[in-house]
Write a protein that holds these residues in place. Structure first.
Motif, PDB file in Angstrom:
ATOM      1  N   LYS A  25       0.841  -1.198   0.000  1.00 21.48           N
ATOM      2  CA  LYS A  25       0.000   0.000   0.000  1.00 21.48           C
ATOM      3  C   LYS A  25       0.872   1.242   0.000  1.00 21.48           C
ATOM      4  CE  LYS A  25      -3.885   2.264   0.417  1.00 21.48           C
ATOM      5  NZ  LYS A  25      -4.939   2.158  -0.590  1.00 21.48           N
ATOM      6  N   HIS A  26       0.568   2.152  -0.929  1.00 24.35           N
ATOM      7  CA  HIS A  26       1.285   3.427  -0.989  1.00 24.35           C
ATOM      8  C   HIS A  26       0.295   4.554  -0.810  1.00 24.35           C
ATOM      9  CE1 HIS A  26       5.058   1.703  -2.601  1.00 24.35           C
ATOM     10  NE2 HIS A  26       4.219   0.772  -3.002  1.00 24.35           N
ATOM     11  N   PHE A  27       0.734   5.600  -0.102  1.00 21.71           N
ATOM     12  CA  PHE A  27      -0.033   6.844  -0.068  1.00 21.71           C
ATOM     13  C   PHE A  27       0.846   7.896  -0.711  1.00 21.71           C
ATOM     14  CE2 PHE A  27      -1.639   4.492   3.653  1.00 21.71           C
ATOM     15  CZ  PHE A  27      -2.981   4.440   3.307  1.00 21.71           C
ATOM     16  N   HIS A  29       9.055   0.054   9.097  1.00 24.93           N
ATOM     17  CA  HIS A  29       9.252   0.470   7.703  1.00 24.93           C
ATOM     18  C   HIS A  29       8.454  -0.369   6.722  1.00 24.93           C
ATOM     19  CE1 HIS A  29      11.946   3.596   8.572  1.00 24.93           C
ATOM     20  NE2 HIS A  29      12.929   2.846   9.010  1.00 24.93           N
ATOM     21  N   ALA A  30       7.145  -0.475   6.945  1.00 28.39           N
ATOM     22  CA  ALA A  30       6.240  -1.113   5.991  1.00 28.39           C
ATOM     23  C   ALA A  30       6.432  -2.615   5.869  1.00 28.39           C
ATOM     24  CB  ALA A  30       6.343  -0.450   4.616  1.00 28.39           C
ATOM     25  N   THR A  50      -1.302   0.333  11.365  1.00 25.39           N
ATOM     26  CA  THR A  50      -2.708   0.729  11.268  1.00 25.39           C
ATOM     27  C   THR A  50      -3.247   0.497   9.856  1.00 25.39           C
ATOM     28  OG1 THR A  50      -2.531   2.308  13.056  1.00 25.39           O
ATOM     29  CG2 THR A  50      -4.311   2.667  11.504  1.00 25.39           C
ATOM     30  N   THR A  51      -2.426   0.766   8.859  1.00 23.47           N
ATOM     31  CA  THR A  51      -2.838   0.510   7.476  1.00 23.47           C
ATOM     32  C   THR A  51      -3.163  -0.967   7.281  1.00 23.47           C
ATOM     33  OG1 THR A  51      -1.359   2.282   6.789  1.00 23.47           O
ATOM     34  CG2 THR A  51      -2.179   0.824   5.074  1.00 23.47           C
ATOM     35  N   LEU A  52      -2.323  -1.823   7.844  1.00 25.47           N
ATOM     36  CA  LEU A  52      -2.566  -3.259   7.717  1.00 25.47           C
ATOM     37  C   LEU A  52      -3.901  -3.636   8.370  1.00 25.47           C
ATOM     38  CD1 LEU A  52      -1.590  -6.032   6.874  1.00 25.47           C
ATOM     39  CD2 LEU A  52      -0.258  -6.194   8.966  1.00 25.47           C
TER      40      LEU A  52
END
Lengths: 313, 372
Positions: free
Chosen positions: B10-12, B218-219, B42-44
């Motif tokens: 996922k990229h923002f 880091h993602a 949180t994105t996950l």
């Protein structure tokens, strides 16, 4: 909890701390100056409207409204507001919802467009409509009038006139009052954020349910306030309407225009009588607004009090 | 209901929130997503819920989310059967507590909606379970932070979700309430056994509460495993530094296999202090300061060979026996260290003066040798 409430009550009662008080003469001077200003520039003019209207007694006052042209003007004003306000309620709600809840290209442009009617002089707005819809205007020649073989059977023969007619007045009013609802709602919606909507979605609500049960109730007071302001302006708009109206008595005169005509004919008393009706409308909307706010506060307080009682008992 | 996340990115804008993350959460477990802010946790969580969607690029298909083996990637959030608790609760402010809790049931299509009596019963049941009895008529603004948190939880549970997702559930509460609520959530989980994933940046919270801790940075996922495992056997320098206190210092010079750039980690409670000369596995250090107020003694020390400062934690009675003086030079033994030579993981244990080494990924070609 009980302790908290009594603390709150204490703070409320003793909000005027001595350390925050200014010397007596400062207070008298400042409050006096403020009252004088309000009196001179708000109260006296407003009272004089009613005084002038009633100068020749109640009979003459009511006679001003029995005039068929005055009645027509009142009807037209109500009709205009009745069309413009609901439309702007829907437009404003949709626009603020889109702006506050979503990210999209051209958002800044849309915000500027919504505010455009505030920035542009009402006279210019009126002229723009004349330019667009007038007989010599851009679209004017294409409006159905007389025989147009390429138009549908219903429109054929219909003479739709926009400028110097009711549609033009309604259009101009919609344009001028467009920002009121949206401007009121955008900041409220932005502060609220999207979390409650997301929560509703996770709980299985669909888009409409989320909007009507979460988004809308959250902004209902702001919406109400926006509608009140929008309505006040819709009924009181002079400049833009004056340009597109054509001032045809009994047909295209709204109340503000009627007041001007009466005034220009030196019928001062009648002019002020009609003006007092407009003023009264403004006062009623203000009272209504305060009533709504007061009731809202009372509901909140009642809820707090009942739960506090529950807690103490 | 087990959860499986497969190769999700996922990229923002230019920011990478998730870079090809895969994760498996077993049914009925309480799992913590732990990491610093911006690590993508949180994105996950939001992708698992269906509030965000994984990126799809031309050359690669979008990552998938599976619930109990079933692909739910294209199922909208309302139909996934998840209960989501937001960081700031996101309670409906214009509704009472009872109306908030009932919301998920009242928005169901008429054919699936329980009648008013059933809904009221369910609300009452949840109020009791959440220890919110008698507060059903209040508005959210009239509740404390901890109460609001429990209302949010009750609202999420009312729809009987298959999966419960919590975003920083205790982030906005003060320390004491946080601790109480943490224990309470653990006991609630024992009672209802819904597969639960929560996000936190507090390592203590994750280690105390979760069955399984997923450490993110880091993602990416750095390591996942039981709290004991990630604490005792951290897989990377990041994990060892993020979980608990640790001393970081240069590997001992002059020893074989140490280049001087290598980093050595030792937890304060793995440092033992003795009187006497440096032995085969110990080194000398000067006592800088002794803090004895607390449940254990904390000692600041400085290595005599290279001047690096580090900390030790020893039991109170041991500290009393030693009677350390400021400025005194003592012999220090690292019972358990972790060494990361050039990014490789290497462990060494010293028990009873004997050195044993376990080195996953350790290659003898680098030469074996003692490190302490």
């Amino acid at each position: 909890m009980a302790g908290n409430v009594s603390t709150l009550v204490y703070v409320a009662k003793h909000r005027q701390r001595r350390s925050l008080k200014d010397p007596l003469w400062v207070r008298v001077l400042l409050i006096g100056a403020a009252l004088l200003f309000v009196g001179l520039f708000l109260l006296v003019p407003m009272a004089s409207v009613f005084a002038e209207g009633l100068k020749k007694g109640w009979g003459a006052y009511f006679a001003a409204f029995r005039d068929p042209d005055a009645l027509a003007a009142i009807r037209l004003t109500l009709l205009t507001a009745g069309i413009a306000v609901p439309l702007n309620l829907v437009f404003g709600l949709a626009a603020s919802w889109a702006i506050a809840k979503f990210e999209f290209r051209g958002k800044a442009l849309l915000i500027s467009l919504i505010e455009l009617p505030f920035a542009v002089s009402p006279v210019v707005s009126g002229l723009v409509y004349v330019l667009l819809f007038g007989a010599q205007g851009w679209w004017g020649p294409y409006l159905p009038s007389g025989e147009h073989p390429w138009l549908g059977s219903w429109l054929n023969g219909q003479d739709i006139q926009v400028i110097f007619a009711v549609p033009g007045i309604v259009l101009a009013t919609i344009f001028v009052t467009f920002p009121f609802v949206a401007r009121e709602l955008i900041p409220i919606m932005q502060v609220r954020g999207n979390d409650e909507e997301y929560a509703a979605l996770t709980l299985g609500a669909n888009g409409w349910q989320t909007f009507f049960r979460v988004t809308l109730p959250n902004v209902k007071w702001g919406l109400f306030y926006g509608v009140i302001l929008c309505n006040a302006r819709a009924m009181g708009e002079f400049g833009a309407v004056s340009v597109v109206s054509g001032h045809i008595r009994g047909l295209t005169n709204t109340m503000p225009l009627h007041v001007e005509i009466l005034y220009n004919e030196y019928n001062i008393q009648a002019a002020f009588a009609v003006a007092s009706l407009l003023t009264l409308l403004a006062l009623v909307t203000l009272v209504l607004k305060n009533l709504v706010e007061w009731r809202h506060r009372r509901v909140l307080e009642a809820a707090t009090a009942s739960t506090t009682r529950q807690f103490i008992s | 209901m087990s959860i499986e996340v497969k190769n999700v990115s996922k990229h923002f804008g230019s920011f990478t929130a998730l870079a090809g993350v895969s994760l498996k959460v077993e049914s009925g477990r309480l799992t913590a997503l732990l990491g610093p802010s911006g690590s993508g946790k949180t994105t996950l969580l939001r992708i698992i819920a269906g509030l965000e969607f994984p990126d799809a690029s031309d050359d690669r298909a979008a990552g998938r989310v599976l619930f109990h083996g079933e692909d739910v990637s294209d199922v909208p959030v309302g139909r996934r059967g998840v209960g989501f608790v937001f960081q700031h609760y996101a309670l409906f402010r214009h509704m009472t507590v009872a109306q908030n809790i009932a919301f998920g049931l009242t928005v169901r299509p008429r054919s699936e909606r329980p009648n008013a009596k059933v809904i009221a019963g369910r609300v009452e049941e949840l109020l009791q379970l959440m220890q919110l009895g008698g507060l059903g008529g209040r508005l959210p603004d009239q509740l404390s932070g901890g109460q609001r948190q429990r209302v949010a939880l009750a609202r999420a549970l009312a729809v009987q979700p298959k999966v419960l997702l919590l975003d920083e559930p205790f982030g906005a509460l003060d320390a004491q309430v946080r601790k109480d609520l943490r224990r309470w959530l653990r006991s609630l989980h024992e009672k209802i056994h819904v597969t639960t994933v929560f996000v936190t940046h507090d390592q203590e919270e994750a280690l105390e509460l979760a069955d399984e801790v997923v450490v993110m940075n880091h993602a990416k996922i750095e390591q996942s495993g039981a709290p004991q495992t990630v604490y005792d056997r951290p897989a990377s320098p990041f994990v060892i530094e993020f979980l608990g206190n640790v001393n970081r210092m240069a590997a001992l010079a002059g020893k074989p296999n140490a280049t001087g750039k290598d980093v050595l980690y030792v937890r304060p409670h793995d440092v033992d202090i003795q009187r006497g000369q440096a032995g085969e596995h110990s080194l000398l250090a000067r006592v800088l300061h002794v803090f004895s107020a607390g449940s254990y003694g904390r000692i600041s020390l400085q290595r005599t060979d290279n001047g690096e400062a580090f900390e030790a934690e020893i039991a109170r009675d041991r500290l009393l026996d030693l009677d350390l003086q400021q400025g005194e030079v003592v012999s220090v033994l690292f019972r358990h260290v972790r060494l990361f030579p050039k990014g490789q993981l290497y462990e060494a244990d010293v028990t009873n003066g004997q050195l044993s080494e376990t080195a996953p990924g350790y290659r003898p070609a680098h030469g074996s040798g003692e490190h302490i």
